[in-house]
Design a protein around this motif. Structure first.
Motif: not given
Length: 92
Positions: A13-37
């Protein structure tokens, strides 16, 4: 269920959580994000709150939380393993 199978399940369970979470973090961090100030609040009637903006998206934060949970479970598994070895050494 035997103690050895519980430990094995914790490790998996620990290995699956770390691998799946890391893959998800990389995937979601690669998505474009728009914000304005802007220096003023828009005229839409909303109250402008500058503290509500994040530079990391919510799915990325959730994925990193899964990684952290997996690391906590791995630390718990390591503690169980070391404790079991130490108790065996004291018995013998």
């Amino acid at each position: 269920m035997k103690f050895a199978s519980v430990k094995r399940l914790l490790l998996v369970a620990a290995i699956v959580a770390v691998v799946a979470g890391a893959a998800g973090a990389v995937y979601f961090a690669a998505q474009p994000m728009s914000f304005a100030w802007v220096a003023y609040a828009p005229l839409s009637g909303e109250v402008f709150n500058p503290n509500s903006t994040h530079l990391v998206s919510a799915p990325t934060m959730y994925a990193l939380a899964v990684v952290a949970l997996g690391l906590v479970v791995a630390a718990f598994w390591a503690g169980l393993t070391v404790g079991e070895r130490r108790s065996r050494a004291l018995i013998e």
